[in-house]
Design a protein around this motif. Sequence first.
Motif, PDB file in Angstrom:
ATOM      1  N   ASP A  20       0.811  -1.222   0.000  1.00 56.77           N
ATOM      2  CA  ASP A  20       0.000   0.000   0.000  1.00 56.77           C
ATOM      3  C   ASP A  20       0.841   1.268   0.000  1.00 56.77           C
ATOM      4  O   ASP A  20       0.381   2.318  -0.473  1.00 56.77           O
ATOM      5  N   SER A  21       2.059   1.196   0.522  1.00 56.60           N
ATOM      6  CA  SER A  21       2.884   2.402   0.594  1.00 56.60           C
ATOM      7  C   SER A  21       3.225   2.922  -0.796  1.00 56.60           C
ATOM      8  O   SER A  21       3.285   4.137  -1.011  1.00 56.60           O
ATOM      9  N   LEU A  22       3.436   2.032  -1.773  1.00 61.40           N
ATOM     10  CA  LEU A  22       3.748   2.518  -3.114  1.00 61.40           C
ATOM     11  C   LEU A  22       2.507   3.104  -3.786  1.00 61.40           C
ATOM     12  O   LEU A  22       2.610   4.072  -4.558  1.00 61.40           O
ATOM     13  N   PHE A  23       1.319   2.571  -3.483  1.00 64.48           N
ATOM     14  CA  PHE A  23       0.088   3.135  -4.032  1.00 64.48           C
ATOM     15  C   PHE A  23      -0.177   4.518  -3.431  1.00 64.48           C
ATOM     16  O   PHE A  23      -0.605   5.440  -4.130  1.00 64.48           O
ATOM     17  N   ALA A  24       0.090   4.655  -2.135  1.00 60.14           N
ATOM     18  CA  ALA A  24      -0.080   5.962  -1.499  1.00 60.14           C
ATOM     19  C   ALA A  24       0.907   6.969  -2.071  1.00 60.14           C
ATOM     20  O   ALA A  24       0.558   8.137  -2.316  1.00 60.14           O
ATOM     21  N   ARG A  25       2.147   6.553  -2.296  1.00 55.98           N
ATOM     22  CA  ARG A  25       3.158   7.442  -2.858  1.00 55.98           C
ATOM     23  C   ARG A  25       2.759   7.884  -4.268  1.00 55.98           C
ATOM     24  O   ARG A  25       2.906   9.054  -4.634  1.00 55.98           O
ATOM     25  N   ALA A  26       2.238   6.962  -5.072  1.00 52.10           N
ATOM     26  CA  ALA A  26       1.827   7.293  -6.431  1.00 52.10           C
ATOM     27  C   ALA A  26       0.663   8.280  -6.436  1.00 52.10           C
ATOM     28  O   ALA A  26       0.564   9.129  -7.338  1.00 52.10           O
ATOM     29  N   ALA A  27      -0.207   8.183  -5.434  1.00 47.47           N
ATOM     30  CA  ALA A  27      -1.338   9.099  -5.367  1.00 47.47           C
ATOM     31  C   ALA A  27      -0.919  10.486  -4.884  1.00 47.47           C
ATOM     32  O   ALA A  27      -1.419  11.500  -5.383  1.00 47.47           O
ATOM     33  N   GLU A  28       0.021  10.532  -3.944  1.00 41.72           N
ATOM     34  CA  GLU A  28       0.426  11.811  -3.354  1.00 41.72           C
ATOM     35  C   GLU A  28       1.478  12.530  -4.190  1.00 41.72           C
ATOM     36  O   GLU A  28       1.451  13.750  -4.338  1.00 41.72           O
ATOM     37  N   SER A  29       2.465  11.766  -4.710  1.00 41.99           N
ATOM     38  CA  SER A  29       3.574  12.367  -5.466  1.00 41.99           C
ATOM     39  C   SER A  29       3.837  11.542  -6.708  1.00 41.99           C
ATOM     40  O   SER A  29       4.857  10.834  -6.801  1.00 41.99           O
ATOM     41  N   PRO A  30       2.930  11.587  -7.686  1.00 42.49           N
ATOM     42  CA  PRO A  30       3.024  10.679  -8.839  1.00 42.49           C
ATOM     43  C   PRO A  30       4.313  10.788  -9.634  1.00 42.49           C
ATOM     44  O   PRO A  30       4.793   9.794 -10.182  1.00 42.49           O
ATOM     45  N   THR A  31       4.893  11.978  -9.726  1.00 39.53           N
ATOM     46  CA  THR A  31       6.096  12.155 -10.558  1.00 39.53           C
ATOM     47  C   THR A  31       7.395  11.972  -9.779  1.00 39.53           C
ATOM     48  O   THR A  31       8.477  12.062 -10.359  1.00 39.53           O
ATOM     49  N   MET A  32       7.301  11.712  -8.490  1.00 42.49           N
ATOM     50  CA  MET A  32       8.505  11.554  -7.670  1.00 42.49           C
ATOM     51  C   MET A  32       9.272  10.302  -8.100  1.00 42.49           C
ATOM     52  O   MET A  32       8.718   9.211  -8.164  1.00 42.49           O
ATOM     53  N   PRO A  33      10.579  10.415  -8.399  1.00 46.59           N
ATOM     54  CA  PRO A  33      11.354   9.215  -8.758  1.00 46.59           C
ATOM     55  C   PRO A  33      11.567   8.331  -7.538  1.00 46.59           C
ATOM     56  O   PRO A  33      11.984   8.812  -6.476  1.00 46.59           O
ATOM     57  N   VAL A  34      11.262   7.051  -7.680  1.00 52.40           N
ATOM     58  CA  VAL A  34      11.415   6.131  -6.551  1.00 52.40           C
ATOM     59  C   VAL A  34      12.396   5.005  -6.866  1.00 52.40           C
ATOM     60  O   VAL A  34      12.973   4.409  -5.956  1.00 52.40           O
ATOM     61  N   LEU A  35      12.580   4.694  -8.149  1.00 51.22           N
ATOM     62  CA  LEU A  35      13.522   3.665  -8.562  1.00 51.22           C
ATOM     63  C   LEU A  35      14.369   4.198  -9.709  1.00 51.22           C
ATOM     64  O   LEU A  35      13.974   5.139 -10.399  1.00 51.22           O
ATOM     65  N   ALA A  36      15.536   3.610  -9.875  1.00 50.49           N
ATOM     66  CA  ALA A  36      16.391   3.927 -11.019  1.00 50.49           C
ATOM     67  C   ALA A  36      16.901   2.614 -11.592  1.00 50.49           C
ATOM     68  O   ALA A  36      17.243   1.692 -10.853  1.00 50.49           O
ATOM     69  N   ARG A  37      16.891   2.524 -12.915  1.00 52.48           N
ATOM     70  CA  ARG A  37      17.362   1.298 -13.557  1.00 52.48           C
ATOM     71  C   ARG A  37      18.221   1.652 -14.761  1.00 52.48           C
ATOM     72  O   ARG A  37      18.114   2.738 -15.333  1.00 52.48           O
ATOM     73  N   ARG A  38      19.073   0.732 -15.125  1.00 52.78           N
ATOM     74  CA  ARG A  38      19.919   0.928 -16.293  1.00 52.78           C
ATOM     75  C   ARG A  38      19.148   0.541 -17.555  1.00 52.78           C
ATOM     76  O   ARG A  38      18.452  -0.478 -17.571  1.00 52.78           O
ATOM     77  N   THR A  39      19.297   1.341 -18.578  1.00 55.11           N
ATOM     78  CA  THR A  39      18.712   0.986 -19.867  1.00 55.11           C
ATOM     79  C   THR A  39      19.496  -0.139 -20.513  1.00 55.11           C
ATOM     80  O   THR A  39      18.942  -0.969 -21.237  1.00 55.11           O
ATOM     81  N   VAL A  40      20.800  -0.194 -20.236  1.00 54.69           N
ATOM     82  CA  VAL A  40      21.674  -1.263 -20.732  1.00 54.69           C
ATOM     83  C   VAL A  40      22.420  -1.837 -19.536  1.00 54.69           C
ATOM     84  O   VAL A  40      23.022  -1.084 -18.762  1.00 54.69           O
ATOM     85  N   PRO A  41      22.385  -3.161 -19.327  1.00 49.03           N
ATOM     86  CA  PRO A  41      23.082  -3.751 -18.183  1.00 49.03           C
ATOM     87  C   PRO A  41      24.556  -3.347 -18.145  1.00 49.03           C
ATOM     88  O   PRO A  41      25.253  -3.394 -19.153  1.00 49.03           O
ATOM     89  N   GLY A  42      25.003  -2.927 -16.951  1.00 50.46           N
ATOM     90  CA  GLY A  42      26.399  -2.572 -16.768  1.00 50.46           C
ATOM     91  C   GLY A  42      26.768  -1.170 -17.178  1.00 50.46           C
ATOM     92  O   GLY A  42      27.918  -0.749 -16.991  1.00 50.46           O
TER      93      GLY A  42
END
Length: 633
Positions: A20-42
Amino acid sequence: MRDLALDPPSASPLTCGLADSLFARAAESPTMPVLARRTVPGSATWEEVSAVEFRDEVVDLAKGLIASGTAPGNRVAIMARTRYEWTVLCHALWTVGAEVVPIYPTSSREQVEWILRDSGCVAVLVEDEQSVMTVGSVCAQLPRLRHVWQLDAGALDQLVARGEAIPAATVDSMRRIVLPDSTAVVAYTSGTSGHAMGCALSHRGLAFICDTLLAGWGHVAAPPGEQGSVLAFLPFSHVYGLMIQSLCIRGGLLMGHEPDLGADALSTSLRSFRPTYLYAVPSLLEKIYKNFLRASQLSGRGALFERAAETARHFAAATERQRLGRGSGPGFDLRMQHALYERTVYRRLRATLGGRVLRATSGGSPLSRDLSLFYEGIGIYVHDGYGLTETSGGVTMQPYGREKSGTVGQPLPGTAVKVAEDGEILVRGPSVFQGYLGDPAATRAALRDGWLATGDLGRLDGEGYLTITGRKKDIIITSSGKSVAPAALEQRLRMHPLVHQAVVVGDNRPCVGALITLDPDFLADWRAALSLQGDAPAREAREENALREEIGRAVAAANSSVSPSESIRVFRVLPEPFDVSNGLLTPSMKLRRDEIVRRYALEIDAMYQSRTRPARPPAPDDASVWDEDNVFR
């Protein structure tokens, strides 16, 4: 018997499941970055994922899980390294009320079979073809297992496609019926002896730890006004890694993933992701320190680094005395030396970790006081904490502004700790597990009148700081009846650059001994620095003598921290390290002591037989005279 409990935290109690915490975060601060991932491994380029994007990925995957027959209370295993997909699937499973069963991807066939069978998993997600083959080889013994999903073969995309017809409202309704006291994770213990046991951890217990840490320490995760960021590289298969994942999601910290714990990959990720807070284990912090030392030696600045490291420790110790009200802080000369090394050494060291790390947390095992003071002295205070699988990962933490290196801090608010007459640490609080899966007898043995018997030994000082002294089952009793806790000696031995691992032995023996493995990188540099002349046999003999003397000095330094009757009198250097692949480490990198002693029984016998042949009586702090001629073969 001493006990301590601090006031409960001010954080709001959990009323739902962890997802539920991620759903609450999406409702309160939808554009807030919460994760970062690589487009290409490494690669060194990271792509941020907003709260609403993360939520939508979780919902789409949850629909696929529903379409595949995953129901509330079903158990699904994740057998993968610390990857972006791990976090998405974990929260999708929690969204539909399923229970997550983490499995180390390095686990053996027998370990995989035991965990899947004991937990009754209906599905398992693996990374690659090799893991598919491992699970496939035991499927005949797993009648409940319906699905084996392979991550690198596009399994998550296939699940999303399968769930397209499921309404989002179905996901939402399933999420809302997840109760705080329902099981979120079945985490298996390391299994240092016998079968691993599944610890049932509730949504409430995991949330309590995270929310308590965020309430008391969340403000130190980043400079004021900035979003904190954490590079997750510790295994999510361990409760410590799971705690970090949930803490980031619940606390709004930007989290990146690094699945490769190799030095090069981790260094690249730290420099490119540039976290503000570091979560680590003592072995990694020891390795980073040794890498600092090795790099300085290779560049011809080894002496400079050692002076700077000593100044850092002295500066941190003086600062600690000041904050604890026991001194006036660093003197003028020490401040000047520290300022000089800040410009020439310390900031360069911090740059190797990305240059933005303000503080760190160490867990999994106690951190040595010397190492803690070093990191504080270079500008990164390391909060040493204590916890175990059965407590959802957290029991103690260093109180902010009253940190005391060499201890694991004080009990978290709302958690009670006491030390029994025999020195065993007992814990009570909301994070304590629900019990061992399918083993009520073991649960009753561990939970005594509401107190969890941890199996760890420790002491509480007059200010309520806890110090871990060892594991109850690891205590060595020599033939003279002397009880010795091996952890402190092993920790001191590992501080020597040449020492990679150490296992103290001595049960029913006349004295304490040690099995030692060497760091291959430092060993190569050390050999090169010797520059021995002469023919090959002569060089090898002189090198062996020099190495014996160097390890003898490491043993003598370790012995300086204990009484003569507890000190190491014999030692043997082994030709290969203890590793998961050779069965001498658990997947969480803990020593399998019983297996090590069994595997090296002949070496241990020879080590003690050599003790009966010295030409002269040994001096109290002279370990090297106990060695036989070919101790390094």
